[in-house]
Design an enzyme around this catalytic site. Structure first.
Site, PDB file in Angstrom:
ATOM      1  N   GLU A 403       0.807  -1.224   0.000  1.00 21.26           N
ATOM      2  CA  GLU A 403       0.000   0.000   0.000  1.00 21.26           C
ATOM      3  C   GLU A 403       0.842   1.276   0.000  1.00 21.26           C
ATOM      4  OE1 GLU A 403      -2.722  -3.228   1.390  1.00 21.26           O
ATOM      5  OE2 GLU A 403      -0.628  -2.685   1.736  1.00 21.26           O
ATOM      6  N   HIS A 470     -11.038  -5.893   9.716  1.00 17.10           N
ATOM      7  CA  HIS A 470     -11.805  -5.636   8.497  1.00 17.10           C
ATOM      8  C   HIS A 470     -13.050  -4.794   8.785  1.00 17.10           C
ATOM      9  CE1 HIS A 470      -9.405  -9.163   7.421  1.00 17.10           C
ATOM     10  NE2 HIS A 470      -9.583  -8.847   6.153  1.00 17.10           N
TER      11      HIS A 470
END
Length: 664
Positions: A403, A470
């Site tokens: 990322e 998540h």
């Protein structure tokens, strides 16, 4: 030291000499000024000039370079006016960064130099993005990024090299191996024989060269540039050298054995090249003397201008204005509402996001999408499904799991006037790209006037039983960061319009999209390409008993509560944008009711409601009939078990909090 002039003519050899000598004489003057207290800090590159100068001279003027602290030769070889550099080093307002940055922490698009940040490693990924832009434009160019031996231990180094290799990008990575990362010797930094060996692990070619030999550096980088353009591949060059001064002047050099200075003094890049030019008859002693005197005179003249800056004029409005790049209002994209549209139809929120993204890809041929599994697979939530068939893999790019490098590459694309949308597979994963966002994207316009035309899509929120990695609501991490914009739609109409506005905005935008709303919320969405203005809240319904100020899933919790409690007149304000906040709308809601409940899914401590509550207390106290109350999720990680998650979420405490507030 052996010099090979190859096919270089005398004029070229002399040009290299002058460009090599120029930063050395400037630095020698800077050290005098430092001792006199006329400048405050200096990172010296004495002994390493051949790398910066040779590499820069080997590139074309319009090819981007990502330098670091000790690369003065990059700036001078790009012919940046010395008097303005002096102003920059003093922190003068008429320097390159308006007094907002130090020494070499600035860039200039005119000179194709990207300003560094102190974290060093992120520069490498930015060069990936620039090279990708050149590749997409089919331009025969490279980008070049510097790092030190210490910087090769950072994750950003490995991520950037991997992305460049996987995407076949024409990037030149240069390691300046001077033996020390501040005071830590290379023996305590790595175990490979040569740092260049690391290139093999990425399927990349590399070479180790004498970084003190200007002709070797120049010839190598020139050849590597041709290779990168011809083969469309990256290359790693390790330059062995030595730093003759401290990491910065205050740190000194007591940790370096004396004999190392004696050895490397004999390898001085300027002295050796100068002697060779004299022996070759390219220069005479008179030429050398005249060149040095001419340069010293030029330095003194530049100093006179540089130290003649006007006093700093402090304006809070100017400071605030320059945090963001100006947004151009396009009257051809008027704000719409679903009622006015002649082509509205009902869409799920996920479909509205997909349509907005698709229409932006049609509108902007320079828009690139990047993210894990977004191409053929269509992304974790299938929002980009079918895009690769329509727009191709050049613009819909699967990324490695890195990322930080991808966010850095997005900034690099922006340097070359591309737009990009980066999809975080889950908002939780943004933490490994955090530095690039908050220190590079967010600050770049304030620091040196460069925009970062980047949108980061953030599938966020709980209620789906996905557990602590998540399901986080981490929008407050970014609301604290000047330079970013943060949007968080609650319905399909806003989701499409805000996404289009975010992509059209030249600033970095964090675009939060709640996973639980993707397929559970429907609404009327125009077929047109339209924007919802960033920074404007939406009045969901007006009331006079109590205000609920919220966003995201909280809007639906508030509407559900209002439906079930028709005896209470509830004013609901959907913030939609969290940075910047719509304070005018917040004040209007407070005035309508006098009682305010701030509702968000994020945990209580550190959530954005705390700041809004403080602002209301400071600016709207006279309108309040009760203390401002907050309703938020528990101060725990998000649990996996759905029963535990229900208790965790703010919705579980909404009724109780409303009753307490109504009781006043």
């Amino acid at each position: 030291m052996q010099f090979q002039k190859s096919s270089l003519q005398s004029e070229e050899l002399i040009s290299l000499y002058k460009n090599l000598l120029w930063p050395r004489l400037i630095e020698e003057k800077m050290l005098v000024l430092l001792r006199q207290g006329r400048i405050s800090k200096w990172f010296s590159g004495i002994g390493q000039e051949a790398i910066s100068v040779g590499a820069t001279m080997a590139l074309q003027q319009d090819e981007w370079i990502m330098p670091l602290h000790r690369n003065l030769g990059v700036f001078t070889s790009r012919n940046m006016p010395l008097h303005k550099l002096f102003k920059q080093w003093q922190g003068a307002q008429d320097g390159y960064s308006k007094g907002r940055e130090r020494s070499f922490h600035f860039g200039s698009k005119e000179h194709r130099i990207c300003g560094m940040i102190s974290h060093l490693g992120p520069q490498l990924a930015v060069s990936d993005g620039v090279a990708l832009a050149c590749k997409l434009k089919q331009e025969k160019k490279v980008s070049l990024a510097f790092t030190g031996d210490g910087g090769t231990s950072e994750g950003d180094f490995h991520e950037a090299l991997n992305v460049a290799a996987v995407w076949d990008l024409p990037v030149i990575f240069i390691i300046e191996n001077n033996g020390y990362g501040l005071s830590t010797p290379t023996s305590e930094q790595y175990r490979c024989a040569q740092l260049a060996d690391r290139a093999k692990g990425y399927g990349m070619d590399s070479v180790v060269i004498d970084g003190n030999n200007i002709l070797t550096v120049y010839d190598t980088v020139k050849g590597v540039r041709d290779y990168c353009i011809r083969e469309q591949k990256p290359y790693l060059i390790e330059c062995t050298t030595f730093r003759m001064r401290g990491h910065e002047e205050a740190s000194g050099t007591k940790y370096v054995p004396k004999e190392l200075f004696e050895q490397w003094q004999e390898k001085d890049p300027i002295k050796n090249y100068e002697v060779w030019l004299l022996n070759e008859g390219v220069l005479t002693d008179q030429d050398v003397l005249a060149t040095r005197e001419e340069m010293k005179t030029a330095i003194e003249e530049a100093l006179q201008i540089g130290f003649n800056s006007r006093p700093t004029m402090v304006s809070a409005n100017d400071e605030l204005r320059d945090v963001h790049a100006p947004t151009v209002i396009n009257n051809q994209r008027p704000a719409l509402n679903a009622q006015r549209s002649t082509s509205s139809r009902e869409l799920r929120m996920i479909d509205a996001i997909k349509e907005g993204l698709y229409q932006c890809m049609q509108q902007h041929s320079n828009l690139v999408l990047m993210g894990q599994d977004i191409a053929e697979y269509g992304g974790a939530f299938k929002i980009t499904e079918g895009f690769v068939e329509e727009f191709g893999k050049a613009r819909v790019r699967n990324t490695p799991l890195c990322e930080s490098a991808i966010v850095g590459a997005a900034l690099g694309l922006s340097l070359e006037d591309f737009k990009s949308v980066v999809e975080m597979q889950f908002a939780d994963f943004v933490s490994v790209g955090f530095n690039q966002i908050v220190n590079n994207l967010a600050k770049v316009h304030y620091r040196w006037g460069q925009n970062a035309d980047v949108v980061i899509r953030m599938p966020t929120g709980g209620g789906v039983g996905a557990g602590p990695f998540h399901s986080q609501s981490n929008e407050a991490w970014f609301v604290h960061t000047p330079g970013l914009k943060v949007v968080y739609p609650s319905n399909p109409f806003d989701a499409k319009g805000l996404l289009i506005a975010a992509i059209n905005d030249p600033n970095p935008v964090m675009y939060f999209e709640h996973k639980a709303l993707y397929r559970s919320v429907n609404g009327q969405v125009p077929e047109e390409y339209y924007e919802v203005e960033i920074g404007k809240a939406r009045v969901v319904q007006t009331g006079n008993d109590i205000s609920i100020i919220t966003y995201g899933a909280g809007v639906h919790w508030a509407e559900e509560y209002a439906t079930e409690h028709t005896d209470v007149s509830i004013d609901i304000l959907d913030l939609r944008t969290l940075l910047p906040l719509d304070y005018e709308a917040i004040e209007a809601s407070v005035k309508r009711t006098g009682k305010v409940l701030l509702l968000h899914e994020d945990t209580l401590i550190g959530g954005i409601s705390g700041d809004i509550a403080a602002w209301i207390a400071e600016h709207c106290f006279q309108y309040l009939d009760a203390p401002v109350m907050r309703c938020a999720s528990l101060d725990t990680p998000v649990p996996f078990n759905t029963e535990l998650e229900k208790t965790f979420l703010a919705k579980a405490r909404l009724d109780e909090t409303m009753l307490r507030l109504l009781a006043y």
